[in-house]
Write an enzyme that holds these catalytic residues in place. Structure first.
Site, PDB file in Angstrom:
ATOM      1  N   GLU A 162      97.614  54.698  81.466  1.00 40.87           N
ATOM      2  CA  GLU A 162      97.116  53.352  81.751  1.00 40.87           C
ATOM      3  C   GLU A 162      98.245  52.407  82.145  1.00 40.87           C
ATOM      4  O   GLU A 162      98.403  51.320  81.591  1.00 40.87           O
ATOM      5  CB  GLU A 162      96.322  52.827  80.557  1.00 40.87           C
ATOM      6  CG  GLU A 162      95.127  53.715  80.229  1.00 40.87           C
ATOM      7  CD  GLU A 162      94.356  53.272  78.999  1.00 40.87           C
ATOM      8  OE1 GLU A 162      94.757  52.278  78.366  1.00 40.87           O
ATOM      9  OE2 GLU A 162      93.359  53.925  78.665  1.00 40.87           O
ATOM     10  N   GLU A 179      89.174  62.590  80.537  1.00 41.27           N
ATOM     11  CA  GLU A 179      88.523  61.959  79.378  1.00 41.27           C
ATOM     12  C   GLU A 179      87.059  61.647  79.678  1.00 41.27           C
ATOM     13  O   GLU A 179      86.542  60.590  79.308  1.00 41.27           O
ATOM     14  CB  GLU A 179      89.270  60.677  78.979  1.00 41.27           C
ATOM     15  CG  GLU A 179      90.736  60.889  78.662  1.00 41.27           C
ATOM     16  CD  GLU A 179      91.461  59.606  78.271  1.00 41.27           C
ATOM     17  OE1 GLU A 179      90.781  58.627  77.898  1.00 41.27           O
ATOM     18  OE2 GLU A 179      92.699  59.582  78.327  1.00 41.27           O
TER      19      GLU A 179
END
Length: 544
Positions: A170, A277
C-alpha cells in the site's frame, strides 16, 4: 456487454443451500475436487492469506487459528499456499529493537511444511504498525540500517521456507495517486521503496519480491500511478519481481478486461502478477459468487498463476461493510455459493487436455432491420470440440470485452457482446478462447456502420391558405431514428424538442407557427442522434 447470470453460479447457489444443512466437517470434499486439487493439476497456487498462528491478541484478533482442528483441516485440504495476517508487520515481529517474536511465524511455516504448502511473507513494510523506535528515527542512514537488520533477520530465518515476499504494501494513498506518507518516506523520501527492494534482494538473492497495492482495479488514475511507479522501478534496475493486486471487492467486481490489461502491462515489463487478498463484500450470495468467479476466471486466463483470498472462513472475517460475509466458507466451515463458483472457474480452466477448438464469430448488423446503424451483437460460437473457460473480444485490436464462459451445454459454447451507438466506420472483431492448455483465436468478423446518423427526414406544411399561420411537420418514414429535432425558418430556430428512438420505425415532429411575415421563406428540419445530424431538403413556404 450483455448482462448474464451464470448457470454455474446458480447451480452453486443451490449446492450452497444444501450444504448449509450438512455436517460442518470437511463436507466440501463430497462435492467434487477441492480447490487445491484443481490448482495442483495446472501448477497454480491457490492460497489463503490472513492466517494467524500467533497466540497474542494485541492486534484485536483471536489467537492461533490453527489450533482449531476444523480450520486446520479445511485450510490444508483446500489450499496449497498461505500467508500470515499480522505476524510479519514490524510492530509484531520486532516490537523492541533487536527483540524478535517468531513464535507465530514458526508455527505457520511448520504447518505449511507438514501439509506441503507454499508460504508467502506478507509484508515487510506497510503504512501502519511500526514500533516507536522506527517512528522516532530521523536519520536516513539509521533508517536504512534498521531496515537491513529487520529484513536480513527475518528473510534469512525463513530462507527456503518463504519463497516470495510483499516487500512494500500500500505504497500509494488509498484514495489518491500520490505516495502515502509513511515513517520510511518521511525519512528517506520516495526512494524508500527502491531501498527496501534492494535491501530485500541482498537479504535473499533467490526470493521473489512483490509490491502490494489495493483498489487499482476500480480507480484508473491510481492504476496508472501504480504502473508509473513500478515501471520506474524496473527502468532504474530495482530488483522487483512482481505486483500483488489485493482485490478487495465491494458490491461489484472490476470492469471486464481490466484485470487482463493490468496483467499484460506488467508481463510486458517482465513481472509476475498475483491476486493477493481476494474477498467480496456484499449482501447477496448470488452476486458474490458471480464476482468471485469472474475475477478468478479472468485472472487465470490472463496468466495469473497465484490467487489468494484474504482468509477463507467468515469465522475470522474482516469487513468494512457491516454484516457482510466476504469469504468462501461460513462460520461453521460450510462451503458457500462463492466456493462452488471458484471451484467451477478453476475446473473449467484446468480440466482440458488441449487448447480450445476454433470458434467462429458472427454479427447481427443489418440483420434485423437492414440498417447498419451501429447497434448489433457480436457472437462467438464453438459448435463442437474442446471448450474454453474465458473469452476475450478485440475491436480493431483493442480489447472491448472479456467474460467467463459457462461449461458447454451438449457440445456448443457461446458468448455474446452487444454494441449500441457506434459511429460510422469499419470495425474488425477478433476473439480468443482460453483454457489452461492455451489460447485459440476465432474467425474474424467485420462490421461496416454507415447508417449511424439519422435517416433523412421530409418536411411539409399545411399552409394552403398562405396566411402565415400553419403547422410544419417532419416525417422520417423509415431508417435510423433521431433523439431530437430542430425546425428552422430562414435559418432561425422556430421549434425544437426530443424524440424517442425506435429504429427503424417512423418518427414525426411538428411545430405550430403563427404571424409569419409575407414573402417567400425556406423551411428545414434537422434530426439528430448521438452519432450525427441529418437535415431535410428545404421547402418553400409562401405567405401573402
Amino acid at each position: 456487454m450483455k448482462a448474464k447470470k451464470s448457470a454455474a453460479v446458480l447451480a452453486a447457489l443451490a449446492l450452497g443451500i444444501s450444504f448449509a444443512a450438512a455436517a460442518p466437517a470437511a463436507a466440501e470434499t463430497d462435492s467434487g475436487p477441492t480447490l487445491r486439487e484443481l490448482a495442483d493439476k495446472a501448477g497454480i497456487l491457490i492460497g489463503s492469506g490472513s492466517i494467524k498462528a500467533a497466540d497474542w491478541t494485541t492486534d484485536g484478533r483471536p489467537s492461533n487459528y490453527l489450533a482449531d482442528p476444523q480450520f486446520a483441516e479445511v485450510l490444508s485440504e483446500q489450499f496449497n499456499s498461505l500467508s500470515p495476517e499480522n505476524e510479519l508487520k514490524w510492530v509484531f515481529t520486532q516490537p523492541e529493537e533487536g527483540v524478535f517474536d517468531f513464535e507465530g511465524l514458526d508455527r505457520l511455516v511448520a504447518f505449511a511444511e507438514q501439509h506441503n504448502m507454499a508460504v508467502k511473507g506478507h509484508g515487510l513494510i506497510s503504512t501502519c504498525c511500526n514500533p516507536g523506535y522506527v517512528t522516532a528515527t530521523t536519520d536516513p542512514d539509521a533508517m536504512r540500517a534498521l531496515m537491513k537488520t529487520h529484513f536480513e533477520t527475518i528473510m534469512q530465518r525463513y530462507d527456503g521456507k518463504m519463497d516470495r515476499w510483499d516487500v512494500v504494501a500500500e505504497a500509494i494513498q488509498t484514495q489518491g495517486t500520490e505516495l502515502a506518507e509513511t515513517d520510511f518516506s518521511r525519512v528517506l523520501g520516495p526512494g524508500y521503496i527502491a531501498d527496501a527492494f534492494r535491501i530485500a534482494r541482498a537479504a535473499d538473492a533467490d526470493a521473489r519480491l512483490f509490491i502490494n497495492e489495493n483498489l487499482v482495479e476500480f480507480d484508473p488514475a491510481k492504476r496508472q500511478a501504480l504502473y508509473d511507479l513500478v515501471s520506474g522501478l524496473v527502468a532504474d534496475g530495482v530488483p522487483i519481481d512482481g505486483v500483488a493486486l489485493q482485490m478487495h471487492e465491494t458490491f461489484a467486481g472490476p470492469e471486464p478486461g481490466v484485470i487482463t490489461e493490468m496483467v499484460k502491462s506488467y508481463h510486458d515489463l517482465g513481472l509476475e502478477v498475483e491476486i493477493a487478498e481476494l474477498d467480496v463484500h456484499t449482501y447477496d450470495p448470488v452476486s458474490q459468487a458471480e464476482i468471485y468467479a469472474d475475477v478468478v476466471a479472468e485472472a487465470l486466463a490472463a496468466g495469473v498463476t497465484e490467487i489468494s483470498t484474504w482468509g477463507f472462513t467468515d469465522k475470522h472475517l474482516y469487513t468494512w461493510l457491516p454484516g457482510a460475509k466476504p469469504l468462501l466458507f461460513d462460520e461453521e466451515y460450510n462451503p458457500k455459493p462463492a466456493y462452488f463458483s471458484v471451484q467451477e472457474a478453476l475446473r473449467q480452466f484446468v480440466e482440458s487436455e488441449s487448447a480450445p477448438s476454433k470458434a467462429s464469430l458472427s454479427n447481427t448488423s443489418g440483420r434485423a432491420t437492414g440498417l447498419h446503424d451501429g447497434t448489433y451483437d457480436v457472437t462467438m460460437n464453438l459448435w463442437h470440440g474442446t471448450p474454453g473457460s474465458f473469452y476475450r473480444l478485440y475491436e480493431n485490436d483493442r480489447l472491448v470485452d472479456a467474460q467467463r464462459v459457462d461449461s458447454p451445454t451438449g457440445t456448443s459454447q457461446t458468448a455474446t457482446t452487444s454494441f449500441a451507438g457506434k459511429p460510422n466506420g469499419t470495425y474488425v472483431y477478433r476473439a480468443e478462447l482460453i483454457n489452461s492448455e492455451g489460447v485459440t483465436a476465432t474467425t474474424t468478423a467485420k462490421v461496416v456502420v454507415k447508417d449511424a446518423a439519422p435517416s433523412k427526414p421530409v418536411v411539409s406544411t399545411d399552409n394552403w391558405d398562405q396566411d402565415g399561420s400553419f403547422v410544419a411537420t417532419a416525417n422520417l418514414w423509415w431508417g435510423t431514428n433521431a433523439s431530437s429535432y430542430v425546425f428552422k425558418l430562414d435559418g432561425q430556430v422556430v421549434g425544437e424538442g426530443a424524440l424517442t428512438p425506435a429504429s427503424p420505425n417512423a418518427q414525426q415532429a411538428s411545430v405550430s407557427l403563427t404571424g409569419i411575415a409575407s414573402g417567400s421563406h425556406s423551411l428545414t428540419v434537422t434530426f439528430t442522434n448521438a452519432n450525427g445530424s441529418t437535415e431535410s431538403k428545404a421547402v418553400k413556404v409562401k405567405v401573402r
